[in-house]
Design a protein around this motif. Structure first.
Motif, PDB file in Angstrom:
ATOM      1  N   GLU A 238       0.348  79.596  31.414  1.00  0.00           N
ATOM      2  CA  GLU A 238      -0.585  80.692  31.163  1.00  0.00           C
ATOM      3  C   GLU A 238      -1.960  80.426  31.764  1.00  0.00           C
ATOM      4  N   PRO A 239      -2.580  79.234  31.523  1.00  0.00           N
ATOM      5  CA  PRO A 239      -3.868  78.983  32.178  1.00  0.00           C
ATOM      6  C   PRO A 239      -3.777  79.000  33.694  1.00  0.00           C
ATOM      7  N   VAL A 240      -2.693  78.445  34.237  1.00  0.00           N
ATOM      8  CA  VAL A 240      -2.563  78.431  35.693  1.00  0.00           C
ATOM      9  C   VAL A 240      -2.452  79.854  36.221  1.00  0.00           C
ATOM     10  N   ALA A 241      -1.644  80.681  35.564  1.00  0.00           N
ATOM     11  CA  ALA A 241      -1.502  82.065  36.012  1.00  0.00           C
ATOM     12  C   ALA A 241      -2.836  82.794  35.927  1.00  0.00           C
ATOM     13  N   SER A 242      -3.603  82.550  34.871  1.00  0.00           N
ATOM     14  CA  SER A 242      -4.870  83.259  34.716  1.00  0.00           C
ATOM     15  C   SER A 242      -5.920  82.755  35.691  1.00  0.00           C
ATOM     16  N   SER A 243      -5.751  81.524  36.196  1.00  0.00           N
ATOM     17  CA  SER A 243      -6.730  80.988  37.137  1.00  0.00           C
ATOM     18  C   SER A 243      -6.417  81.384  38.573  1.00  0.00           C
ATOM     19  N   ARG A 244      -5.254  81.962  38.830  1.00  0.00           N
ATOM     20  CA  ARG A 244      -4.886  82.403  40.166  1.00  0.00           C
ATOM     21  C   ARG A 244      -5.246  83.880  40.330  1.00  0.00           C
ATOM     22  N   THR A 245      -5.726  84.236  41.499  1.00  0.00           N
ATOM     23  CA  THR A 245      -5.950  85.650  41.762  1.00  0.00           C
ATOM     24  C   THR A 245      -4.601  86.333  41.955  1.00  0.00           C
ATOM     25  N   THR A 246      -4.580  87.626  41.754  1.00  0.00           N
ATOM     26  CA  THR A 246      -3.336  88.356  41.971  1.00  0.00           C
ATOM     27  C   THR A 246      -2.908  88.241  43.429  1.00  0.00           C
ATOM     28  N   THR A 247      -3.887  88.160  44.333  1.00  0.00           N
ATOM     29  CA  THR A 247      -3.549  87.994  45.747  1.00  0.00           C
ATOM     30  C   THR A 247      -2.763  86.713  45.966  1.00  0.00           C
ATOM     31  N   GLU A 248      -3.071  85.655  45.205  1.00  0.00           N
ATOM     32  CA  GLU A 248      -2.293  84.425  45.299  1.00  0.00           C
ATOM     33  C   GLU A 248      -0.913  84.603  44.673  1.00  0.00           C
ATOM     34  N   LEU A 249      -0.859  85.260  43.516  1.00  0.00           N
ATOM     35  CA  LEU A 249       0.399  85.376  42.783  1.00  0.00           C
ATOM     36  C   LEU A 249       1.402  86.311  43.450  1.00  0.00           C
ATOM     37  N   VAL A 250       0.942  87.160  44.374  1.00  0.00           N
ATOM     38  CA  VAL A 250       1.922  88.023  45.049  1.00  0.00           C
ATOM     39  C   VAL A 250       2.735  87.241  46.073  1.00  0.00           C
ATOM     40  N   SER A 251       2.319  86.022  46.385  1.00  0.00           N
ATOM     41  CA  SER A 251       3.057  85.226  47.366  1.00  0.00           C
ATOM     42  C   SER A 251       4.177  84.452  46.690  1.00  0.00           C
ATOM     43  N   PRO A 252       5.384  84.468  47.249  1.00  0.00           N
ATOM     44  CA  PRO A 252       6.491  83.705  46.648  1.00  0.00           C
ATOM     45  C   PRO A 252       6.256  82.205  46.624  1.00  0.00           C
ATOM     46  N   VAL A 253       5.305  81.708  47.434  1.00  0.00           N
ATOM     47  CA  VAL A 253       5.051  80.266  47.442  1.00  0.00           C
ATOM     48  C   VAL A 253       3.868  79.889  46.569  1.00  0.00           C
ATOM     49  N   ALA A 254       3.306  80.829  45.806  1.00  0.00           N
ATOM     50  CA  ALA A 254       2.291  80.457  44.826  1.00  0.00           C
ATOM     51  C   ALA A 254       2.886  79.376  43.924  1.00  0.00           C
ATOM     52  N   ASP A 255       2.091  78.353  43.589  1.00  0.00           N
ATOM     53  CA  ASP A 255       2.651  77.133  42.989  1.00  0.00           C
ATOM     54  C   ASP A 255       3.454  77.377  41.722  1.00  0.00           C
ATOM     55  N   LEU A 256       3.209  78.476  41.041  1.00  0.00           N
ATOM     56  CA  LEU A 256       3.940  78.756  39.814  1.00  0.00           C
ATOM     57  C   LEU A 256       5.434  79.001  40.079  1.00  0.00           C
ATOM     58  N   TYR A 257       5.765  79.664  41.190  1.00  0.00           N
ATOM     59  CA  TYR A 257       7.161  80.035  41.429  1.00  0.00           C
ATOM     60  C   TYR A 257       8.037  78.850  41.837  1.00  0.00           C
ATOM     61  N   PRO A 258       7.590  78.007  42.781  1.00  0.00           N
ATOM     62  CA  PRO A 258       8.407  76.815  43.055  1.00  0.00           C
ATOM     63  C   PRO A 258       8.641  75.973  41.807  1.00  0.00           C
TER      64      PRO A 258
END
Length: 682
Positions: free
Chosen positions: A310-330
């Motif tokens: 949750e903190p990691v997701a909230s610290s990422r911009t949506t522009t980062e999270l739209v990428s499949p390689v954003a660190d949360l997905y791997p």
């Protein structure tokens, strides 16, 4: 005189025309608005505006607030006023409002008025739209960026600058409008004022857009050019282009296509900043893990457990999270491969919440696909079907739509909803589409005891080999594949698949590969007439699975054990595992397994009992609840059970909801089941 004093002050009585203009301006500004901006928007001189506003305050039309602001007392009256204004006059007033609010530094509000005003030919207002749209894009407010940047592009026409076109292309890609994004990127590349960093970025945007619209060769060409240009000038851009190449290559052909680009990205990032090195390693480890590198899988999990989703997701911009390689997905994928299922789902849930809030539909579709695939494994088939349907509704590109459809077919197969196999294109679609279609067909035919299931699983095996997938948990088909080959009388093929699984499972950190290997070997023993060995093997498989939350896998093993016991002349012993398999299958809504388990239970002389409550506590939840009742804090439970604090909190929340209690005291009072095996899995 201050604004509130002006609003309350006396002075000459305003004319009805001035009072109406002030009221219209206030209605257009919307609440709460700066009092002293009303005259500017209305086009009235200061004294006349002050008198008109003061009159509106005295008669209760406007209510004053702190800091020189006011609002309409009656929102419906304000809406009627706005509707009564002639369009040309309304656009002029909105344009004045945009300039005045921008002067006060309220850019987002100003941009909303600019959108309603007549901005054609007004460089000041178009510049305002560009600034506001770029800010929305940085913050990940994709819906807003689309509206504002789109209006700016329309207003600029052929004069649109390359940075505006690139921002517009970025927003379009985030929203899943890949064809339009490609057009915007091409327009940027043709602009004579485009500098080298802008050209690299535009080529990357064009490459991703081409891939997503099914033009893989053109996408590869654009990304190759981006890497070539960036290699000697911008290490960060070069690494980004390589990772884009890896991501799109994975989507089209699988991890074997992606891995060389990942390796190049890691090498190029080696002397760069830590954030760049980490980004490259995260992506590489995930792809390498899919290619069967267990050390990479361990590295991905070890890196990921330091993430609190949750903190990691909230610290990422949506522009980062739209990428499949954003660190949360791997990390989410690696955690699933290593059977850290709660942690994997928590990461996906955290990202999904952010993306839904931002209106990033294509990224929402992507994460819904990730979640649905995860939920299938956990037997939460109704929830998985909802996710697959939502992914299909939101998918906005030719590449994504068939992926969502094929995953939906896979969910339906697990639910036992028989569908006739359809011809699936193998060209111009993501590699995973024919893979999932073959899997869905294999499951359906296997549960109907149709020997043609073996052909479907053979197609799956070839697809996975072509894609370079050697992670057994990526597509956990082996036990089904061995059963299908034996059903078709292909003992040699069943043995070959078992040997392949043994090779891939060697040294694997997860539980499922060892479970599946024991199950495959037990099936081979049963086929070869060694019922005692088969029964021992099925027991071993269940023991290896333990309490990992894979209910359908457990039900399959229980069904196999019960059937073997019945065939060995021990029908009474067979009833318990068969009843458990039936209950779990019913709770999950797995219709095909329900039919098989019910049939075996009848043959064993057992009675079918009512399905257990679908909201029953899962074994994982039960362990956390018992620890809480014993007095452990969330942090202590997390350390004891090797879970994250977020997972502990989520389990407790689910237990409280299922038992209708409000906390630990009530939880202790109602009591918990004594035996985890008696508790239905989710």
């Amino acid at each position: 005189m201050s604004s509130p004093e002006r609003a309350r002050g006396g002075g000459a009585a305003p004319t009805p025309a001035d009072e109406r203009l002030a009221a219209i301006a206030a209605a257009l500004l919307a609440a709460p608005f700066p009092v002293d901006a009303v005259g500017v928007v209305a086009g009235l001189p200061e004294r006349r505006a002050d008198a008109a506003v003061a009159s509106l305050v005295r008669d209760g039309t406007l209510l004053t607030e702190d800091h020189g602001r006011a609002r309409f007392a009656d929102a419906a009256a304000a809406a009627r006023l706005r509707a009564d204004v002639a369009p040309t006059a309304r656009r002029r007033m909105h344009a004045r409002a945009a300039r005045e609010l921008a002067r006060r530094g309220r850019v987002a509000e100003a941009a909303e008025h600019a959108l309603e005003g007549d901005v054609a030919g007004d460089g000041e207002l178009v510049e305002l739209l560009e600034r506001s749209g770029a800010d929305a894009l940085r913050r990940g407010a994709i819906d807003r960026a689309l509206r504002v940047l789109g209006a700016a592009v329309l207003a600029r026409g052929d004069e649109a600058r390359p940075e505006l076109l690139r921002g517009w292309a970025t927003a379009l890609l985030a929203a899943g409008r890949a064809a339009e994004a490609g057009d915007a990127a091409r327009a940027a590349l043709l602009h004579p004022a485009l500098d080298l960093p802008g050209r690299i970025d535009a080529l990357g945007l064009l490459g991703r857009a081409e891939y997503l619209t099914g033009a893989g060769d053109l996408g590869a060409t654009a990304l190759d050019r981006a890497v070539e240009l960036a290699a000697d000038h911008d290490r960060v851009a070069a690494v980004g282009a390589l990772l884009d190449h890896a991501t799109t290559g994975w989507a089209v052909a699988g991890p074997a296509r992606a891995l060389p680009y990942n390796e190049r990205a890691v090498a190029m990032a080696q002397d760069g900043p830590e954030a760049l090195r980490s980004r490259a390693r995260v992506s590489r480890d995930q792809v390498a893990a899919e290619c069967g590198d267990h050390a990479a899988l361990r590295a991905a999990v070890a890196r990921g457990v330091r993430l609190e989703p949750e903190p990691v997701a909230s610290s990422r911009t949506t522009t980062e999270l739209v990428s499949p390689v954003a660190d949360l997905y791997p990390y989410a994928h690696a955690a699933q491969f290593a059977d850290l299922l709660d942690e994997s789902l928590a990461a996906l849930d955290a990202a999904l919440e952010r993306l839904v809030e931002a209106g990033a539909d294509d990224a929402v579709s992507m994460v819904e696909l990730f979640r649905a695939n995860h939920l299938i494994r956990r037997g939460r088939l109704a929830e998985a079907l909802r996710g697959a349907d939502r992914a299909r509704q939101l998918a906005g590109t030719p590449l994504a739509v068939p992926v969502a459809r094929s995953l939906r077919d896979l969910v339906l197969a697990r639910r036992g909803a028989r569908q006739e196999p359809v011809a699936v294109p193998t060209e111009g679609v993501a590699w995973i589409v024919p893979l999932w279609h073959a899997w869905a067909e294999g499951i359906a035919r296997l549960e109907e005891r149709d020997p043609r299931a073996a052909d479907a699983f053979a197609r799956m095996e070839r697809r996975l080999a072509d894609a370079g997938v050697r992670e057994p948990n990526h597509t956990p088909w082996f036990a089904q594949g061995v059963e299908a080959q034996l059903l078709a009388g292909r003992r040699d093929d069943a043995g070959r698949v078992t040997a392949l699984l043994a090779e891939l499972a060697d040294g694997h950190p997860g539980v499922w590969p060892a479970f599946a290997l024991a199950l495959c070997r037990a099936r081979l023993a049963e086929h070869d007439g060694d019922l005692d060995g088969a029964i021992a093997g099925f027991h071993e498989a269940l023991a290896r699975l333990g309490s990992v939350d894979l209910p359908l896998e457990r039900a399959v093993a229980q069904l196999a054990l019960g059937a073997a016991l019945r065939r060995s002349g021990r029908p009474v012993d067979a009833r318990a595992p068969l009843s458990a398999a039936l209950a779990t299958s019913e709770a999950a809504g797995a219709g095909g397994l329900v039919r098989l388990a019910a049939g075996e239970l009848r043959l064993a002389g057992g009675r079918r009992r009512p399905a257990r409550d679908r909201d029953a506590i899962s074994p994982a939840e039960l362990r956390v609840a018992r620890a809480a009742v014993a007095g452990l804090t969330n942090a202590e439970i997390a350390r004891t059970l090797h879970l994250s604090p977020n997972t502990v909190a989520t389990h407790l929340k689910h237990v409280y909801a299922k038992l209708g209690v409000r906390g630990r005291t009530q939880l202790a009072a109602v009591g918990l089941p004594a035996d985890a095996d008696a508790v239905a899995s989710d």
